[in-house]
Design an enzyme around this catalytic site. Structure first.
Site, PDB file in Angstrom:
ATOM      1  CB  THR A 187      32.558  44.132  33.619  1.00 59.66           C
ATOM      2  OG1 THR A 187      32.536  45.090  34.661  1.00 59.66           O
ATOM      3  CG2 THR A 187      33.376  44.732  32.475  1.00 59.66           C
ATOM      4  CG  ASP A 188      29.139  47.016  36.806  1.00 62.51           C
ATOM      5  OD1 ASP A 188      30.361  46.761  36.747  1.00 62.51           O
ATOM      6  OD2 ASP A 188      28.551  47.249  37.887  1.00 62.51           O
ATOM      7  CD  GLU A 189      34.992  47.420  36.771  1.00 59.85           C
ATOM      8  OE1 GLU A 189      35.990  48.077  36.460  1.00 59.85           O
ATOM      9  OE2 GLU A 189      35.008  46.532  37.645  1.00 59.85           O
ATOM     10  CE1 TYR A 209      38.163  43.348  33.271  1.00 53.08           C
ATOM     11  CE2 TYR A 209      36.961  44.997  34.535  1.00 53.08           C
ATOM     12  CZ  TYR A 209      37.040  43.727  33.987  1.00 53.08           C
ATOM     13  OH  TYR A 209      35.997  42.847  34.153  1.00 53.08           O
ATOM     14  CE  LYS A 265      35.057  41.573  30.055  1.00 55.92           C
ATOM     15  NZ  LYS A 265      35.184  40.101  29.795  1.00 55.92           N
TER      16      LYS A 265
HETATM   17  P1  NAD Z   1      39.548  35.759  36.892  1.00 58.45           P
HETATM   18  O1  NAD Z   1      40.668  36.707  36.649  1.00 58.45           O
HETATM   19  O2  NAD Z   1      39.343  35.193  38.259  1.00 58.45           O
HETATM   20  O3  NAD Z   1      39.659  34.496  35.899  1.00 58.45           O
HETATM   21  C1  NAD Z   1      39.998  34.623  34.557  1.00 58.45           C
HETATM   22  C2  NAD Z   1      40.365  33.238  34.033  1.00 58.45           C
HETATM   23  O4  NAD Z   1      40.668  33.366  32.638  1.00 58.45           O
HETATM   24  C3  NAD Z   1      41.590  32.627  34.702  1.00 58.45           C
HETATM   25  O5  NAD Z   1      41.351  31.279  35.002  1.00 58.45           O
HETATM   26  C4  NAD Z   1      42.681  32.762  33.644  1.00 58.45           C
HETATM   27  O6  NAD Z   1      43.665  31.740  33.730  1.00 58.45           O
HETATM   28  C5  NAD Z   1      41.862  32.669  32.370  1.00 58.45           C
HETATM   29  N1  NAD Z   1      42.519  33.322  31.222  1.00 58.45           N
HETATM   30  C6  NAD Z   1      43.122  34.545  31.199  1.00 58.45           C
HETATM   31  N2  NAD Z   1      43.598  34.791  29.965  1.00 58.45           N
HETATM   32  C7  NAD Z   1      43.269  33.729  29.187  1.00 58.45           C
HETATM   33  C8  NAD Z   1      43.472  33.410  27.831  1.00 58.45           C
HETATM   34  N3  NAD Z   1      44.124  34.243  27.007  1.00 58.45           N
HETATM   35  N4  NAD Z   1      43.012  32.234  27.367  1.00 58.45           N
HETATM   36  C9  NAD Z   1      42.353  31.358  28.190  1.00 58.45           C
HETATM   37  N5  NAD Z   1      42.156  31.611  29.494  1.00 58.45           N
HETATM   38  C10 NAD Z   1      42.594  32.783  29.983  1.00 58.45           C
HETATM   39  O7  NAD Z   1      38.247  36.523  36.398  1.00 58.45           O
HETATM   40  P2  NAD Z   1      36.750  36.419  36.922  1.00 58.45           P
HETATM   41  O8  NAD Z   1      36.563  37.360  38.037  1.00 58.45           O
HETATM   42  O9  NAD Z   1      36.387  35.005  37.091  1.00 58.45           O
HETATM   43  O10 NAD Z   1      35.973  37.021  35.669  1.00 58.45           O
HETATM   44  C11 NAD Z   1      35.497  36.184  34.616  1.00 58.45           C
HETATM   45  C12 NAD Z   1      34.829  37.048  33.564  1.00 58.45           C
HETATM   46  O11 NAD Z   1      33.754  37.769  34.159  1.00 58.45           O
HETATM   47  C13 NAD Z   1      35.764  38.108  32.962  1.00 58.45           C
HETATM   48  O12 NAD Z   1      35.488  38.200  31.594  1.00 58.45           O
HETATM   49  C14 NAD Z   1      35.391  39.386  33.677  1.00 58.45           C
HETATM   50  O13 NAD Z   1      35.618  40.508  32.866  1.00 58.45           O
HETATM   51  C15 NAD Z   1      33.912  39.165  33.906  1.00 58.45           C
HETATM   52  N6  NAD Z   1      33.338  39.845  35.080  1.00 58.45           N
HETATM   53  C16 NAD Z   1      33.931  39.747  36.313  1.00 58.45           C
HETATM   54  C17 NAD Z   1      33.326  40.364  37.406  1.00 58.45           C
HETATM   55  C18 NAD Z   1      33.916  40.242  38.792  1.00 58.45           C
HETATM   56  O14 NAD Z   1      33.429  40.892  39.726  1.00 58.45           O
HETATM   57  N7  NAD Z   1      34.931  39.418  39.021  1.00 58.45           N
HETATM   58  C19 NAD Z   1      32.147  41.085  37.260  1.00 58.45           C
HETATM   59  C20 NAD Z   1      31.571  41.160  35.975  1.00 58.45           C
HETATM   60  C21 NAD Z   1      32.169  40.522  34.905  1.00 58.45           C
HETATM   61  P1  TYD Z   2      38.000  45.461  43.075  1.00 60.74           P
HETATM   62  O1  TYD Z   2      37.655  44.277  43.924  1.00 60.74           O
HETATM   63  O2  TYD Z   2      39.391  45.580  42.541  1.00 60.74           O
HETATM   64  O3  TYD Z   2      36.917  45.543  41.909  1.00 60.74           O
HETATM   65  P2  TYD Z   2      36.649  46.726  40.807  1.00 60.74           P
HETATM   66  O4  TYD Z   2      37.764  47.690  40.821  1.00 60.74           O
HETATM   67  O5  TYD Z   2      36.587  45.925  39.548  1.00 60.74           O
HETATM   68  O6  TYD Z   2      35.345  47.348  41.209  1.00 60.74           O
HETATM   69  O7  TYD Z   2      37.713  46.759  43.920  1.00 60.74           O
HETATM   70  C1  TYD Z   2      36.435  47.014  44.463  1.00 60.74           C
HETATM   71  C2  TYD Z   2      36.467  48.397  45.079  1.00 60.74           C
HETATM   72  O8  TYD Z   2      37.354  48.342  46.221  1.00 60.74           O
HETATM   73  C3  TYD Z   2      37.035  49.450  44.153  1.00 60.74           C
HETATM   74  O9  TYD Z   2      36.340  50.669  44.385  1.00 60.74           O
HETATM   75  C4  TYD Z   2      38.488  49.581  44.601  1.00 60.74           C
HETATM   76  C5  TYD Z   2      38.420  49.271  46.073  1.00 60.74           C
HETATM   77  N1  TYD Z   2      39.641  48.644  46.657  1.00 60.74           N
HETATM   78  C6  TYD Z   2      40.208  49.159  47.813  1.00 60.74           C
HETATM   79  O10 TYD Z   2      39.717  50.167  48.393  1.00 60.74           O
HETATM   80  N2  TYD Z   2      41.321  48.547  48.327  1.00 60.74           N
HETATM   81  C7  TYD Z   2      41.880  47.454  47.733  1.00 60.74           C
HETATM   82  O11 TYD Z   2      42.925  46.950  48.236  1.00 60.74           O
HETATM   83  C8  TYD Z   2      41.279  46.917  46.554  1.00 60.74           C
HETATM   84  C9  TYD Z   2      41.844  45.708  45.866  1.00 60.74           C
HETATM   85  C10 TYD Z   2      40.147  47.541  46.049  1.00 60.74           C
END
Ligand code: NAD
Ligand code: TYD
Length: 361
Positions: free
Chosen positions: A139-141, A165, A169
């Site tokens: 992630t960019d975070e 989080y 990561k």
């Molecule tokens: P998500 O929470 O929707 O899905 C995570 C999946 O991993 C779930 O299916 C869960 O059951 C599985 N999981 C959790 N713990 C596990 C373990 N110990 N062993 C096997 N499986 C396990 O997450 P996502 O949004 O799909 O993100 C996927 C990846 O991308 C993550 O690594 C996250 O850090 C990264 N990422 C997410 C975003 C975003 O905006 N969602 C952006 C950048 C990077």
């Molecule tokens: P989120 O979808 O949780 O992603 P991340 O925190 O990983 O960026 O949140 C996106 C942005 O929206 C973040 O600045 C937090 C804000 N947010 C709200 O304002 N209200 C909400 O109920 C949630 C879940 C997030």
């Protein structure tokens, strides 16, 4: 890919939001089998993978990336040419309430997975060893928070994670890097901005707002709603991962982003305006009337912005969707797939909403 002996990939976390989209996209474009290892936490939903039922190219295994015996057995049995690690605890607010699971999966789990993969990879014949890839999805975070005038995150930025989080990561990214430098494991790391799209669990901003709007509930905006995120349509993230897997240089990291910086309030207003057009409220009022400002997230990062020019320049990737086209597709998907939303709203989901927002959200 021609000439490679091994033709299977192992995906972890493939029942989650991005992993699920990735597996569906992969098998829509290729016949290379996917072994999908997922623990099925609250965030993993087999219904996302329902279109693959009976499809011999997809093997689903419920298990933990931290379970060495399980991962060793899968690697030995399926002999993948690549492992793509999506599995993680992914929600910042949950990491604030309970960081333990984030350390367990994101740090210790990634370590165990790397160790299993290292053992498998070291024993491969030379040609397969050279072709093998471990792609870590991050992630960019990890880069921390930007001031309004700061340049977007580049791959060379210092890691300054601020939440449990992002710290977990960041730790996993460091482990992946070290397994390359120390053991030579051919790793690739992608650091992507905020994704949105189909199958997104309704605890994150965009799917939560769509869900609450349709349910006539408050749309909770943390603080002043002026926090900025870069938003990328999930299909574009999947195409970036495929491209990095195909042509990325081992040991390199690639930022992935959408050139779509938006303040949260703007995102929510766009969702409301789109819903007003697609599914007007019965009383003729705008969904924006449901916006409610709530207490800010502790340590809330103010701005993320990503410079994805390395990926564009070196590997020719670019996103296909703009924010306007992507958000419209997303909202249309949610309107057409309310059964998916209902199926993921388990008792655990309701407990989370009560804990985070009180009973009203
Ligand atoms: P998500 O929470 O929707 O899905 C995570 C999946 O991993 C779930 O299916 C869960 O059951 C599985 N999981 C959790 N713990 C596990 C373990 N110990 N062993 C096997 N499986 C396990 O997450 P996502 O949004 O799909 O993100 C996927 C990846 O991308 C993550 O690594 C996250 O850090 C990264 N990422 C997410 C975003 C975003 O905006 N969602 C952006 C950048 C990077
Ligand atoms: P989120 O979808 O949780 O992603 P991340 O925190 O990983 O960026 O949140 C996106 C942005 O929206 C973040 O600045 C937090 C804000 N947010 C709200 O304002 N209200 C909400 O109920 C949630 C879940 C997030």
């Amino acid at each position: 890919m021609k000439g490679w002996k091994r033709m299977t990939i192992l995906v972890t976390g493939g029942a989650g939001f991005i992993g699920g989209n990735f597996v569906l996209d992969w098998l829509a474009q290729s016949d290379e089998p996917v072994v999908n290892l997922d623990k099925l936490t609250y965030a993993g939903n087999l219904q996302t993978l329902a279109p693959l039922e009976g499809d011999a190219r997809h093997v689903f295994v419920r298990g933990d990336i931290g379970d060495r015996a399980c991962v060793d057995a899968l690697l030995a049995k399926h002999q993948p040419r690549a492992v793509i690690n999506f599995a993680a605890e992914s929600h910042v607010d949950r990491s604030i309430h309970g960081p333990g699971e984030f350390i367990h999966t994101n740090v210790v789990g990634t370590f165990q997975l790397l160790e299993a993969v290292r053992g498998y990879w070291q024993a491969l014949p030379q040609a397969d060893k050279a072709a093998f890839r471990f792609l870590h999805v991050s992630t960019d975070e990890v880069y921390g928070s930007l001031a309004p005038q700061d340049a977007p995150f580049a791959e060379t930025n210092r890691y300054e994670p601020n939440s449990p989080y992002s710290a977990s990561k960041a730790a996993s990214d460091h482990l992946v890097r070290a397994w390359h430098h120390t053991y030579g494991l051919p790793v690739l790391t992608t650091n992507c901005s905020n994704n949105y799209g189909p199958y997104h669990f309704p605890e994150k901003l965009i799917p939560l707002v769509i869900r609450n709007a349709l349910a006539g509930q408050p749309l909770p905006i943390y603080g002043d709603g002026q926090q900025v995120r870069d938003w990328l349509y999930v299909g574009d993230h999947c195409s970036a991962i495929r491209r990095v897997l195909e042509a990325g240089r081992p040991g390199e990291t690639y930022n992935v982003g959408g050139w779509n910086e938006k303040a949260n309030l703007e995102v929510v207003n766009t969702i409301c305006a789109t819903l007003d057009a697609l599914k007007p409220r019965a009383d003729g009022q705008s969904y924006a009337n449901q916006i409610t400002f709530v207490t800010d997230r502790p340590g809330h990062d103010r701005r993320y912005a990503i410079d994805a020019s390395k990926l564009m320049r070196e590997l020719g990737w670019r996103p296909a969707e703009t924010f306007d086209s992507g958000i419209r597709k997303t909202i249309e998907w949610y309107l057409a797939n309310q059964d998916w939303v209902q199926s993921v709203e388990s008792g655990q989901y309701r407990e989370w909403v009560a804990k985070q927002y009180g009973e009203t959200a």
